[in-house]
Design a protein around this motif. Structure first.
Motif: not given
Length: 479
Positions: A307, A342, A364
């Motif tokens: 991330i 995400i 995602i």
């Protein structure tokens, strides 16, 4: 037999006369005041462990306990002096043990457990630590296991138990109790009566077997087989106390001869086997749950790093991007006419219908500001390449009948997505991937999503003209 020599007036040991290896230490011929037939165990000093943990001052005086006569300390070791035994139980087993001898040995060992259980837990009972001394079988090496367990060095801690004799709670690194010693007693009893240990194999195999496998009841004396079975109970609370073992061993030679007694014996055998199987099933479930929890915890860091890689690259490349964080650890990036989302990490309990085992998953997704156009991929922490060997993969799905070009490929949770590998009618099939992700090298992954986010942000949402998109080979496991 100890031979006393009056000329000996001091303690000493001969480093050139080894009597063998003990748990975490070497044993040498030694002498002391009034005796020249002693043994000295030389134990290396270990960081994190103390002399008090090694020297079991609370070990009781008994013919079934090998006493520590004297302790010395050198710059790098502790030296423990004790009477020299005639031989060990391991040596006796190697020479052969008949049924009568086995009962006598086990009775002495149960006497030892009964004496020590109120004051100390041995933790490492095995044939090497059971010695024939002055006409009785006695336990030695008190304190060695707790000394090793307290050490901070990993190569020392491995001596805190012996895999072949370790109780389930030791494999889970839980608190050891008197019941832990009874389990080791059960393994030794099985070994004496069956001529082999109940469980054999590598370290990992032994762990699984001690945690979940139930050995068959031994043939022959039912009373003895019940003693062994109950001592090997997976749940510590189901194991008999040492005092109970002594009484039952003394009665083991007399089997019930009446038909009623035989019927009750058969019923008892069935109950014991059923109870053992239930305990094993419960321990297996617990062990599997703990295994999955450990794996889920281990993959958190990698997913968080993924991330951050995406957020950092896009924020640096397009500083106008608005970044918000969700309570579950996910992130949403907004720029122009697009959002890149995400999700946080979710955990999956597993599926019996799939050969693949997903531990954790996320997704995602890039979408336009109205939410009418989107593309999303799943991120699975899964054993696609080798059974029970896990890593991150990126993959996407599409409808089996009539692809939706506005929203495919799409993410799917494992309960739904794993079915896509079979191409089931009316469900999903692979629409993208399967692509392995190297958390240490995410350039391809970051570039892929940054490019599509940038196109969507400028109003040019990257739509597909065909599906599936790219390679959708089924994962193939290594053999």
């Amino acid at each position: 037999m100890v031979r006393y020599v009056r000329l000996v007036t001091k303690w000493g040991w001969d480093s050139g006369k080894s009597l063998g290896n003990g748990g975490f230490g070497e044993v040498y011929a030694a002498y002391g005041p009034g005796a020249d037939q002693l043994a000295a165990k030389v134990v290396p000093k270990a960081e994190g462990a103390t002399r008090e943990q090694l020297i079991a001052q609370d070990a009781p005086s008994s013919p079934h306990v090998v006493p520590i006569l004297h302790v010395e300390e050198t710059s790098d070791s502790f030296v423990l002096y004790m009477p020299r035994a005639d031989y060990s139980l391991r040596q006796k087993i190697n020479a052969g043990v008949n049924a009568g001898e086995a009962i006598a040995i086990l009775t002495d060992l149960a006497e030892a457990l009964n004496v020590i259980s109120p004051v100390v837990v041995h933790r490492d009972i095995k044939p090497e630590n059971v010695l024939y001394l002055n006409g009785a079988w006695a336990l030695c090496d008190f304190g060695i296991a707790r000394y090793a367990d307290a050490a901070t060095a990993g190569d020392t801690r491995k001596f805190s138990f012996t895999a072949e004799y370790a109780a389930p709670e030791q494999w889970r690194y839980e608190h050891a109790t008197a019941a832990t010693d009874v389990y080791a007693f059960g393994v030794i009893a099985y070994e004496l009566l069956a001529g082999q240990r109940p469980f054999t194999g590598s370290y990992e195999v032994l762990r699984d077997l001690h945690l979940s496998a139930v050995p068959d009841l031994l043939p022959g004396s039912r009373k003895l087989s019940w003693i062994v079975s109950e001592s090997l109970s997976k749940a510590p609370g189901a194991r008999p106390a040492a005092g109970n073992l002594i009484d039952r061993l003394r009665r083991a030679g007399a089997e019930a001869a009446t038909r009623g007694g035989s019927a009750l014996a058969a019923a008892q055998s069935a109950v014991l086997q059923s109870r053992a199987a239930e305990q094993a099933a419960a321990e297996t479930a617990r062990t599997e749950r703990e295994r999955r929890e450990a794996l889920a915890n281990s993959c958190r860091g990698g997913y968080a790093a993924l991330i951050e890689e995406v957020v950092e690259f896009i924020s640096d490349s397009a500083p106008a991007t608005e970044v918000s964080r969700s309570h579950d650890g996910g992130a949403t990036l907004a720029l122009g006419q697009a959002r890149l989302v995400i999700s946080g990490l979710s955990h999956f309990p597993g599926s019996e219908s799939s050969p693949f085992d997903v531990i954790s998953y996320g997704q995602i997704r890039v979408e336009n500001s109205r939410g009418t156009l989107s593309r999303s991929h799943s991120l699975y922490f899964v054993d696609f390449e080798a059974e029970r060997s896990y890593s991150w993969f990126e993959l996407g799905f599409m409808q089996t009948m009539g692809a939706d070009f506005n929203n495919d490929p799409r993410a799917a949770p494992p309960g739904e997505g794993l079915g896509g590998f079979h191409g089931g009618f009316g469900g999903l099939q692979l629409g993208y991937g399967v692509v392995p992700l190297d958390i240490g090298d995410l350039d391809r992954f970051v570039d892929f999503w940054a490019e599509r986010f940038g196109q969507a942000a400028s109003g040019q949402f990257p739509r597909l003209s065909r599906l599936p998109d790219g390679n959708t080979n089924q994962p193939v496991r290594r053999r």
